[in-house]
Design an enzyme around this catalytic site. Structure first.
Site, PDB file in Angstrom:
ATOM      1  CG  ASP A 269      -2.216   0.823   0.926  1.00 43.86           C
ATOM      2  OD1 ASP A 269      -2.155   1.724   0.065  1.00 43.86           O
ATOM      3  OD2 ASP A 269      -3.254   0.589   1.571  1.00 43.86           O
TER       4      ASP A 269
HETATM    5  C1  NOJ Z   1      -4.125   3.835   0.178  1.00 42.87           C
HETATM    6  C2  NOJ Z   1      -5.287   2.905   0.267  1.00 42.87           C
HETATM    7  O1  NOJ Z   1      -5.245   2.191   1.489  1.00 42.87           O
HETATM    8  C3  NOJ Z   1      -5.360   1.909  -0.870  1.00 42.87           C
HETATM    9  O2  NOJ Z   1      -6.562   1.203  -0.767  1.00 42.87           O
HETATM   10  C4  NOJ Z   1      -5.240   2.610  -2.183  1.00 42.87           C
HETATM   11  O3  NOJ Z   1      -5.347   1.676  -3.229  1.00 42.87           O
HETATM   12  C5  NOJ Z   1      -3.910   3.335  -2.230  1.00 42.87           C
HETATM   13  N1  NOJ Z   1      -3.859   4.305  -1.158  1.00 42.87           N
HETATM   14  C6  NOJ Z   1      -3.682   4.036  -3.567  1.00 42.87           C
HETATM   15  O4  NOJ Z   1      -4.517   5.102  -3.712  1.00 42.87           O
END
Ligand code: NOJ
Length: 720
Positions: A269
Site C-alpha cells: 500500500d
Molecule cells: C491507500 C489505500 O489504502 C489503498 O486502498 C489505495 O489503493 C492506495 N492508497 C492508492 O490510492
C-alpha cells in the site's frame, strides 16, 4: 519505436525471460517502483524525466488519456528497451459513471449487477488509459467506526467472497490466450490481510487476532479472488500480530504464496514499506527493503525505497538479483497480459470520446443498482407515496451533489449527480413541494419561517433527507460517534411537531445509530451514497415505482458501545439473556442490534414456510422451502440459508450464511425454492488454513434476514 513482439499466450514466459536477460539492474529496479503522482507535488515535468531514466514501471493517478499516452511514448520511444508503462488507479465504484459505494451495492445481493458495474467501470477507465485498478477491497467489515466500511461488502465472509469474485470477473473479464480485452482492467484484491480489524475502528491501527479468526473471517475472500484469477493483491498498511503486513513473512509467504498458491503480483500500500520503520519493526530503509524482498513484495507503491536502496543491497549481496528478477517478471507479465508490448496505446482520445457518450446509457445501470441498493428499514404505512399525497421534500442532503459521489469517485462530477431535489423538480408534480432552505433557516435560529410552518402543516407527508457527508467515510475517516448529527435531529423533531408524517431518507457511508431518530421517522429508507442516479432511484422507491428489495449486509448497532457487532458471533458459555445478570450482556443496554444483518422490508409481504429436507445420499441433501408474495404488489425477496453447528473441533458461530436466492414474485405468486447442501457446506478452516468438516449435528435455517423463525429451522446430521 523499438518493437518487442511475440508476447501472447505460450510465448509469454520465453519473451519475458529474454527481455529480463537484456535488462540492467537499474532498469529492473525502475520496473518495481510505482510512482504516485502526488509524491512529486503533481509536477508533470518530473514524470517524463523519471520515465526517460527508466526509474518507474507504473504510475498511480494519471487519469487522462492524453497524459498517459504522452508518457507511454517516452517509455516506448526514448528508453533503451522501450518497455511500456502501466497506469494504475483506484477505480472503486465507477469511473465516469459513478455507481453506489460498494457497501450499498452489496445490499443488492445481486452478483450480476455487481459484476456489471465493474465491467462498465473497466471500460470507461481503460478508455482513459488506465490498466490496473486497486479494487475490489475484500476486507470483511464489522466495525462501523472504521470509515472504509463504505468500500467493503459488509460484515459477512461468504458475501464478500461472492461479491469480490463478481467484481474481479467484471474488471478483468475472461482472459483470452492469456490476454486481457482492451476494455478490461487488471484487478487487485486488497488489503491483505485483516486490515478492517483495526483496533477500536481507527484506520491504520494495530491488528492482533487469532490464526483461527484470520483463517475463517479474513482469508476466504482472498482465496476466492485467487481462484477467480485475480492478477494482483495489495498488502495491508497495518501491523498483523506484531509484524507489519507489508513485511510479514508468515502472511505473505506461508499463507499467500504457499497456502493460497498466489502466483500473481503483490504490491504494497502507499508508502507502507517506509512505514514499517515507523511501526517500530524495520531498523532503517535497507532493513525494510530486505524484509520486503524476502516476502516477495513485488512492487513498492510510492515510498521510493526500492528505487533508492535496492541497487546498493544487490551490489553488497544482501539481496540476490534473482529475487528482484522474480518481481520484475511478475510485473512484465502484467504488461504482456495487457498486450502493451504489441500495442502500448490501448486507448486514444478518439476512443475515449466514444466512451464518454456511452456513459449516458450506463446511467440506466447506475439507476437500477441504486434502486436495488436501497433498504427499507421501517415503514408505518407512509410508503409508498400515493398519487393523492401532498408531499414536502427537505433536509440537509436534499440537494447535496457531492455527498452522493462519495469516497473514491474518479471522474464522476458532482454536476452530473441527480439529487433528490432535482429528481423531484423534474417530475413537475403539483403535489410536490421542495423546501430547500428550511434546513439552513432552522440551523440559524432553531425556527422555521412562518410560510414554511404553514406549508408543512398542510402537507400529507414530509420526506427528510438526512445523513452524513461523503467525506465522513472512506480512508482515514474513522468516527467515534455514529448517531445523527444534533442539528439534523433537532430539525426532524421540529418538523414532527408540525407534521408527524415524516419519512426519512438516510444518506450515509456506514451503518449509523438511528435510535434517536426513529421516534420521529415513521418510515426510514437507507439510501447510502448512491452515485450519479441517486435522486431518481430514491424517488422511484418512495413513489413505489420500484418495490424496495435491498437487505443489510452490515448490522446497524443501537449504540457505539456494541461495536464491533455482527450476526455471526460465537456462542459463549453464558449466552445472552436480557433478564439474567451473569450472561454475556451489558448492564445498561441490550445486545440486540437496531437492524439485523440480512434485514430489509418491502411494500409487499412475503411468507417463507414449509421447509422440507430430503437426504439424497450420504452427506447430500435437498432443502426446499415455499416463498409466497402475499400482497398485491410484485416484489423481490432475498431468501437466506444459514447453518449452525452444535459442536465441533472448534466452536463455530451461532449461525453462518451459506447460500441465498434473490427471487422475483409477482403479486400472490408462490414458488418453491430448492437449496443443495453437501459436506462442503459445513467446511471451515483450522488455524493453519486447512479445510475441516466436523461430523455431527447442524441446524439449517432459512429466512429473509438473519433472524429466523423457529419453524424454518431443521436439524441434520453430517456423517464422517
Ligand atoms: C491507500 C489505500 O489504502 C489503498 O486502498 C489505495 O489503493 C492506495 N492508497 C492508492 O490510492
Amino acid at each position: 519505436m523499438k518493437v518487442l513482439k511475440a508476447t501472447s499466450g505460450i510465448f509469454e514466459d520465453s519473451f519475458i525471460k529474454s527481455l529480463l536477460s537484456k535488462m540492467t539492474i537499474e532498469e529492473k529496479i525502475g520496473q518495481v517502483n510505482q510512482v504516485g503522482t502526488s509524491i512529486y507535488g503533481g509536477k508533470e515535468e518530473h514524470y517524463e524525466k523519471l520515465v526517460r531514466n527508466g526509474s518507474v514501471g507504473s504510475f498511480l493517478s494519471i487519469k487522462e488519456i492524453e497524459k498517459a499516452n504522452k508518457l507511454q511514448k517516452v517509455a516506448v520511444e526514448e528508453t533503451r528497451l522501450g518497455i511500456p508503462l502501466l497506469f494504475a488507479e483506484d477505480v472503486v465504484h465507477g469511473f465516469l459513471t459513478t455507481f453506489p459505494i460498494p457497501l450499498a451495492e452489496s445490499c443488492t445481493w445481486n452478483s450480476e449487477l455487481i459484476r456489471k458495474t465493474a465491467e462498465i467501470a473497466a471500460e470507461e477507465a481503460a478508455a482513459a488509459g488506465i490498466h490496473w485498478t486497486f479494487a475490489p477491497m475484500v476486507d470483511v467489515s464489522r466495525d462501523a467506526r472504521w470509515g472504509r466500511v463504505a468500500e467493503s461488502f459488509g460484515e459477512d465472509t461468504f458475501l464478500t467472497e461472492e461479491f469480490g469474485a463478481a467484481k474481479v470477473t467484471g474488471f478483468q473479464g475472461n482472459l483470452c490466450n492469456g490476454q486481457l480485452d482492451r476494455n478490461r482492467l487488471i484487478a487487485c484484491g486488497k488489503h491483505f490481510a485483516a486490515y478492517s480489524e483495526a483496533e477500536a475502528g481507527r484506520d491504520y491501527n494495530t491488528v492482533d487476532l487469532s490464526s483461527y479468526k484470520l483463517a475463517n473471517v479474513y482469508l476466504p475472500p482472498f482465496k476466492r479472488l485467487i481462484d477467480e484469477g485475480v492478477l494482483t493483491i495489495m498488502s495491508s498498511f497495518s501491523l498483523l500480530n506484531g509484524i507489519p503486513a507489508t513485511t510479514n513473512k508468515k502472511l505473505l509467504i506461508d499463507i499467500l504464496r504457499e497456502k493460497l498458491s498466489f502466483s500473481g503480483l503483490l504490491i504494497s500500500d502507499w508508502n507502507a514499506l517506509q512505514e514499517t520503520i515507523t511501526h517500530g519493526f524495520s531498523k532503517d530503509y535497507e532493513d525494510a527493503v530486505k524484509k520486503a524482498i524476502d516476502c516477495q513484495l513485488d512492487v513498492d507503491m510510492s515510498s521510493l525505497l526500492y528505487l533508492n536502496t535496492l541497487k546498493e543491497l544487490i551490489h553488497r549481496q544482501v539481496i540476490n538479483e534473482s529475487s528482484l528478477d522474480k518481481a520484475v517478471y511478475r510485473l512484465l507479465s502484467l504488461k504482456v497480459k495487457l498486450g502493451l508490448f504489441e500495442n502500448p496505446y490501448r486507448s486514444s482520445p478518439e476512443h475515449y470520446a466514444t466512451i464518454i457518450n456511452k456513459s449516458k446509457e450506463y446511467r440506466e445501470t447506475a439507476r437500477q443498482v441504486a434502486e436495488e441498493s436501497i433498504v427499507l428499514l421501517k415503514n408505518e404505512e407512509l410508503l409508498p407515496l400515493k398519487n393523492t399525497d401532498k408531499v414536502g421534500f427537505t433536509g440537509k442532503y436534499l440537494n447535496d451533489h457531492n455527498s452522493m459521489l462519495d469516497t473514491w469517485a474518479c471522474k464522476g462530477s458532482a454536476q452530473e449527480i441527480i439529487t433528490v431535489a432535482q429528481a423531484v423538480s423534474e417530475k413537475k408534480n403539483k403535489q410536490y413541494f421542495i423546501l430547500e432552505d428550511a434546513y439552513n433557516d432552522f440551523k440559524k435560529d432553531r425556527s422555521f419561517k412562518k410560510e414554511t410552518i404553514n406549508l408543512i402543516s398542510k402537507l400529507d407527508k414530509i420526506v427528510v433527507v438526512l445523513g452524513e457527508k461523503a467525506t465522513d467515510s472512506g480512508e482515514a475517516k474513522s468516527k467515534a460517534i455514529l448517531g445523527i448529527e444534533q442539528d439534523q435531529l433537532e430539525f426532524t423533531k421540529a418538523i414532527s411537531t408540525v407534521n408527524p408524517n415524516i419519512i426519512v431518507a438516510l444518506m450515509n457511508g456506514r451503518p449509523m445509530i438511528v435510535s434517536t431518530l426513529l421516534p420521529y421517522a415513521k418510515s426510514l429508507v437507507e439510501t447510502w451514497h448512491l452515485g450519479c442516479e441517486a435522486g431518481s432511484a430514491i424517488l422511484n422507491i418512495l413513489e413505489g415505482k420500484i418495490n424496495p428489495s435491498g437487505k443489510l449486509t452490515m448490522t446497524f448497532p443501537r449504540h457505539e458501545g456494541q461495536l464491533p457487532i455482527y450476526y455471526n458471533h460465537h456462542h459463549t458459555g453464558r449466552p445472552y439473556q436480557l433478564e439474567k445478570f451473569n450472561t454475556t450482556r451489558y448492564i445498561d443496554i441490550s445486545n440486540e442490534p437496531e437492524f439485523q444483518f440480512g434485514f430489509g422490508l418491502s411494500y409487499t409481504n412475503f411468507s417463507i414456510d414449509n421447509m422440507q429436507v430430503s437426504k439424497l445420499k450420504k452427506n447430500s441433501w435437498q432443502v426446499s422451502i415455499d416463498v409466497a408474495n402475499l400482497g398485491d404488489r410484485d416484489g423481490q425477496e432475498v431468501v437466506q440459508l444459514y447453518i449452525g453447528a452444535k459442536f465441533g473441533t472448534y466452536a463455530r458461530p451461532v449461525k453462518e450464511l451459506r447460500d441465498y436466492r434473490k427471487i422475483k414474485l409477482v403479486a400472490k405468486e408462490k414458488k418453491t425454492l430448492c437449496f443443495q447442501i453437501d459436506r462442503d457446506t459445513f467446511a471451515y478452516y483450522d488455524e493453519l488454513f486447512n479445510k475441516l468438516v466436523d461430523a455431527g449435528e447442524y441446524l439449517i435455517m432459512i429466512g429473509n434476514s438473519s433472524q429466523i423463525e423457529q419453524k424454518n429451522m431443521t436439524r441434520i446430521e453430517v456423517e464422517e
